[in-house]
Design a protein around this motif. Structure first.
Motif, mmCIF file in Angstrom:
data_model
loop_
_atom_site.group_PDB
_atom_site.id
_atom_site.type_symbol
_atom_site.label_atom_id
_atom_site.label_comp_id
_atom_site.label_asym_id
_atom_site.label_seq_id
_atom_site.Cartn_x
_atom_site.Cartn_y
_atom_site.Cartn_z
ATOM 1 N N GLY B 300 0.818 -1.213 0.000
ATOM 2 C CA GLY B 300 0.000 0.000 0.000
ATOM 3 C C GLY B 300 0.847 1.257 0.000
ATOM 4 N N LEU B 303 2.103 2.454 -3.310
ATOM 5 C CA LEU B 303 1.214 3.201 -4.209
ATOM 6 C C LEU B 303 1.675 4.653 -4.320
ATOM 7 C CD1 LEU B 303 -2.237 1.804 -3.009
ATOM 8 C CD2 LEU B 303 -1.132 1.368 -5.217
ATOM 9 N N GLN B 329 -10.804 8.833 -8.475
ATOM 10 C CA GLN B 329 -9.691 7.982 -8.023
ATOM 11 C C GLN B 329 -10.234 6.822 -7.197
ATOM 12 O OE1 GLN B 329 -6.571 9.244 -4.985
ATOM 13 N NE2 GLN B 329 -5.391 9.280 -6.882
ATOM 14 N N THR B 331 -8.797 2.872 -5.294
ATOM 15 C CA THR B 331 -7.719 1.916 -5.015
ATOM 16 C C THR B 331 -8.313 0.517 -4.875
ATOM 17 O OG1 THR B 331 -6.464 3.619 -3.870
ATOM 18 C CG2 THR B 331 -5.832 1.325 -3.452
ATOM 19 N N GLN B 439 -1.806 -4.266 -5.461
ATOM 20 C CA GLN B 439 -2.833 -3.234 -5.299
ATOM 21 C C GLN B 439 -2.684 -2.274 -6.479
ATOM 22 O OE1 GLN B 439 -2.712 -1.393 -1.364
ATOM 23 N NE2 GLN B 439 -2.072 -3.326 -0.430
ATOM 24 N N ARG B 441 -3.791 1.848 -7.722
ATOM 25 C CA ARG B 441 -4.532 3.103 -7.590
ATOM 26 C C ARG B 441 -4.749 3.653 -8.994
ATOM 27 N NH1 ARG B 441 -1.760 7.115 -4.013
ATOM 28 N NH2 ARG B 441 -2.752 5.897 -2.356
ATOM 29 N N TYR B 527 -9.060 -4.299 -12.362
ATOM 30 C CA TYR B 527 -8.824 -2.904 -11.972
ATOM 31 C C TYR B 527 -9.363 -1.963 -13.054
ATOM 32 C CZ TYR B 527 -5.288 -4.955 -8.738
ATOM 33 O OH TYR B 527 -4.638 -5.682 -7.785
#
Lengths: 161, 722
Positions: B300, B303, B329, B331, B439, B441, B527
């Motif tokens: 995280g 990011l 935005q 995540t 992950q 973003r 995503y």
């Protein structure tokens, strides 16, 4: 020595009573069509029939089966691979990797034996075998096709009588 | 397909001991595409025709359920013009491939490449064999080959009407040189390839006769069960072999490498139960405290890291965001997954001082051979790998053959005795090569008309290549991490956005990553396609119209998207309580789209129907493409619904299907597959649809509930009405 009846034959096996029936079938009797998938009765790859009922053999100790119980494995489901479920599986090209399919076929055959025309809900409830290739759509179609074929056979038999 | 392979078949029909060592007598390195005294009935490397007209087609790639064996046979048979009903197949061994100058080329079966990477040379092999068979007949008749033709294994001399069969001229044909120039048919003229033919490998799978690696039995064979250090990177400190020595059937307790212990017994159940009671002490090593939470924190933070590898950049994303009227935005995160093949890892090995033989399910026979050579210490020419059909592969049995290495190391401690190593499900679950954890973003700008001014993706997390083959990266970027974000090619990002930046801040936890069916296309498409849906919603535009407006340079993607929308009835009312969602991508060289229909009842997601479209360029077997598409939804949606491997105290917590649940038949939606090959290219089929499975359903779920799910699996989320 434990006495068993497997695929219509009486056999004797020298195994500890705690040995799961799956491993007796596979390692003592050489019936490797019954598969090991999880060992905790979650996946159904080890399904056989005992007195007509689908049973997950990976958690079924040898000692719990008696000489009078009729055990049928995939090898004994039909003499020549012609059980309606097997024929439906061929017709629809159901298997992908195939590893779970012998258990899937045994579970489906047991379902049809007690419910000649299962609904989709019946199938959802009764068929809880895991297939990672994802053949479920064809498994469902295969059960319905086998049911149709059994119904036709029954009506033919009825017509002849 | 039976157990029989080239060596074994010749072993069966030839003299007893010479057969298995036959390949070893061949000159090493010579590329011999044509037959010789060693292979009397071989027309060329791809085709054997027997006197009874049976046609044996050699298949180098592995069959693991995906249908490649049948598809490749169709391609060879198409050019061969043989009788499809007489076709059977066999695997050459990787050692034979080595000794014949890699005449069969790659054995690797992954990345949905089995057919798309080898169609050219396997078709040429079939065409060359046809020319040789016709030439042999023409020579026998004393007529020009150009006056002869072939169909279904029968050769006809046009002017005279004389006929003969492949089986009758095979011997003569096998002595001819293999032609170097062959022409291939136009796919529109195909009669075997391109058809929805039945698979060649079904029958033994419905009778129980199919022998998988787990089922193999050799004379005098013993069985091994293995326990590896629960913490990745840990080692064996000690074990008390004497504690189980007297147990029934136990023959030996051995250390395997530095991180595992195995019990070898007469039967596997005896080995497994003895191992369960074997006292073992471990050195857990430096990762004994690792946890999923700690990994998620590190990933995280990445990011926001200053440094990252750029995978795709065009225009000026920062400037595009600057001038946006609205910025959106979000995540997202995607967890580790286990392949969970139905057949647990296994390999059977017989080791002697001059020969190491391996029977195993593998996605790459040559990779298994290299592992056998390394672990045995013998040169590859003194190793043999006999491939068996896989009880599932999904990427687990291709890149790293840990199970082969272990089986060789065990058998080496018992020379002359074949040993079958099989893992328990628990070992399989806790010692996988896991879907990488990442992950992302995503940030995008919208102008006043709701058009995208910039699209920015920061991926943070694990690299498969860094974990599996770091030598290939040399500390640089992992190109595989950018699947479905690439500037062009097999995994091209399928939107036009003029200002785009995608980068990857690599963070590698200690959990070994692997190529998990669909690979990084899975989460990257999730995503993108969920976020695109968020953008459409933010712009107040229809998700189909919004997508199409931004993919004018991707007409093939637009075509599959329109196809699913039309068939699903997008824009028309859905049944009461049912909502639709879309997703699309380019992956593994194919263009894919899906439209899902779902409802939510009592907080439970119900997936009713998914319409899927595949433009794989060229369709070799449409009904098997349908099977792969259907199966892809099961694999992809199992992960979305239930799949996660979490780590605590350095070890994976999920141990079996009770705590790593997967879809049952009751979860299976109706799937309608549109196979729409547009021609001119060859795309993959086994994996790409997985990428659209989850986002199509999640977008439908959003339409149904207004809830945007951004972390997985879904089972952690409350879907009941807010």
């Amino acid at each position: 020595m434990a006495k068993l009846n497997v695929n219509g034959r009486d056999v004797e096996v020298d195994a500890d009573g705690s040995t799961p029936l799956l491993w007796v079938l596979r390692e003592h009797l050489g019936l490797t069509g019954t598969k090991y998938g999880c060992g905790i009765a979650q996946c159904g790859a080890c399904t056989v029939h005992i007195n007509g009922q689908a049973v997950r053999t990976c958690v079924r100790p040898l000692a719990s089966v008696s000489a009078g119980d009729e055990i049928v494995t995939i090898e004994g489901l039909s003499e020549d691979g012609s059980h309606p479920v097997q024929q439906a599986w061929r017709e629809l090209d159901v298997p992908q990797c195939g590893y779970c399919q012998t258990g899937m076929i045994m579970a489906s055959a047991a379902l049809l034996a007690k419910n000649a025309a299962p609904s989709d809900d019946d199938i959802d409830r009764e068929i809880t075998n895991i297939c990672r290739c994802g053949t479920y759509r064809r498994v469902r179609a295969g059960i319905h096709l086998a049911a149709d074929s059994l119904a036709k056979d029954a009506s033919k038999a009825g017509g002849a009588a | 397909m039976s157990l029989v392979n080239v060596s074994r078949r010749r072993f069966l029909v030839g003299s007893s001991a010479a057969g298995l060592s036959l390949g070893l007598a061949l000159p090493f390195g010579a590329r011999r595409a044509h037959a010789s005294a060693d292979f009397p009935d071989e027309i060329n490397a791809w085709v054997v025709v027997q006197p009874d007209e049976t046609v044996i087609i050699r298949i180098a790639r592995s069959e693991m359920g995906q249908g490649t064996l049948t598809g490749l046979a169709q391609l060879v048979a198409e050019e061969l013009d043989c009788d499809w009903n007489r076709v059977t197949t066999e695997y050459p061994t990787p050692t034979e491939n080595l000794e014949r100058g890699r005449v069969w080329q790659s054995f690797a079966t992954g990345g949905s490449r089995g057919i798309r990477e080898s169609h050219q040379y396997v078709r040429e092999g079939g065409a060359a064999a046809r020319m040789m068979l016709i030439s042999a007949a023409a020579a026998d008749w004393g007529v020009p080959a150009s006056e002869c033709s072939a169909s279904k294994g029968t050769i006809t001399h046009g002017p005279s009407g004389r006929t003969t069969s492949y089986g009758k001229v095979a011997g003569a044909a096998s002595r001819l040189e293999v032609p170097e120039q062959v022409s291939l048919k136009d796919p529109k003229d195909w009669t075997i390839a391109g058809q929805p033919l039945k698979r060649l490998d079904t029958d033994p799978k419905v009778t129980g006769a199919q022998v998988y690696g787990a089922d193999i039995s050799l004379p005098g064979m013993l069985n091994a069960a293995i326990k590896q250090c629960p913490v990745f990177g840990g080692t064996v400190k000690s074990f008390d072999a004497a504690a189980v020595a007297g147990r029934p059937g136990v023959r030996k307790v051995v250390q395997v490498g530095d991180d595992a212990v195995a019990v070898v017994a007469d039967r596997w159940w005896e080995a497994k139960t003895a191992l369960d009671s074997l006292p073992v002490e471990w050195n857990f090593g430096e990762h004994a405290d690792a946890s999923s939470e700690a990994m998620a924190k590190i990933i995280g933070e990445a990011l926001d890291a200053d440094q990252a590898f750029v995978g795709n950049e065009r225009g000026d994303a920062a400037a595009g965001l600057e001038r946006a009227a609205k910025t959106v935005q979000a995540t997202y995160a995607y967890p580790h997954q286990n392949h969970a093949t139905m057949e647990p890892m296994n390999a059977t090995v017989k080791y002697t001082d001059d020969l190491c033989e391996v029977w195993c399910p593998t996605q790459n026979g040559e990779g298994a051979l290299a592992t056998a050579a390394e672990a045995s210490g013998l040169p590859p020419t003194q190793c043999q790998v006999y491939k068996l059909l896989l009880g599932g592969g999904f990427g687990r049995r291709g890149a790293i053959h840990d199970f082969v290495r272990q089986a060789v190391l065990i058998a080496k401690q018992m020379p002359g005795t074949p040993v079958k190593l099989m893992w328990t499900r628990e070992e399989d679950m806790t010692h996988g090569q896991y879907h990488p954890v990442t992950q992302a973003r995503l940030t995008a700008g919208l102008d006043d008309d709701g058009n995208v001014t910039a699209f920015r993706v920061r991926i943070a997390g694990q690299s498969i290549l860094a974990g599996m083959m770091p030598e290939r990266l040399g500390g640089g970027p992992d190109p595989v991490a950018f699947q479905c974000y690439a500037p062009d090619g097999d995994h091209a990002f399928a939107y036009d956005f003029e200002n785009l930046l995608v980068d990857h801040a690599m963070r590698n936890p200690h959990v070994p990553p692997g190529f998990w069916r669909g690979v990084n296309a899975n989460q990257n498409t999730l995503y993108t396609e969920c976020f695109i849906d968020e953008l459409a919603h933010a712009a107040g535009r229809d998700p189909l119209e919004f997508r199409l407006a931004h993919m004018k340079q991707h007409p093939k993607n637009a075509a599959v998207l329109k196809a699913v929308a039309e068939k699903a009835g997008w824009g028309e009312p859905a049944p009461d309580g049912v909502f639709r969602g879309l997703a699309q991508c380019t992956a593994f060289g194919s263009h894919i789209a899906a439209c899902a229909e779902v409802s939510v009842k009592d907080g439970q997601l119900v997936m009713h129907r998914i319409v899927a479209a595949t433009d794989c360029g060229t369709a070799v077997n449409p009904q098997q493409i349908e099977a792969q598409v259907e199966g892809s939804f099961v694999y992809g949606l199992s992960a979305m619904l239930y799949g996660e491997c979490t780590v605590k105290d350095g070890r994976v917590q999920q141990t079996n299907f009770h705590n790593y649940p997967v879809m049952f038949i009751r979860d299976m939606p109706e799937v309608e597959t549109i196979v729409m090959p547009s021609g001119g290219f060859w795309g993959g089929v086994g994996e790409p649809t997985i990428a659209v499975a989850a986002p199509a359903v999640l977008n439908a779920l959003f339409a149904a509930t207004g809830k945007r799910i951004r972390s997985f699996p879904l089972k952690h989320h409350d879907l009941s009405a807010a």
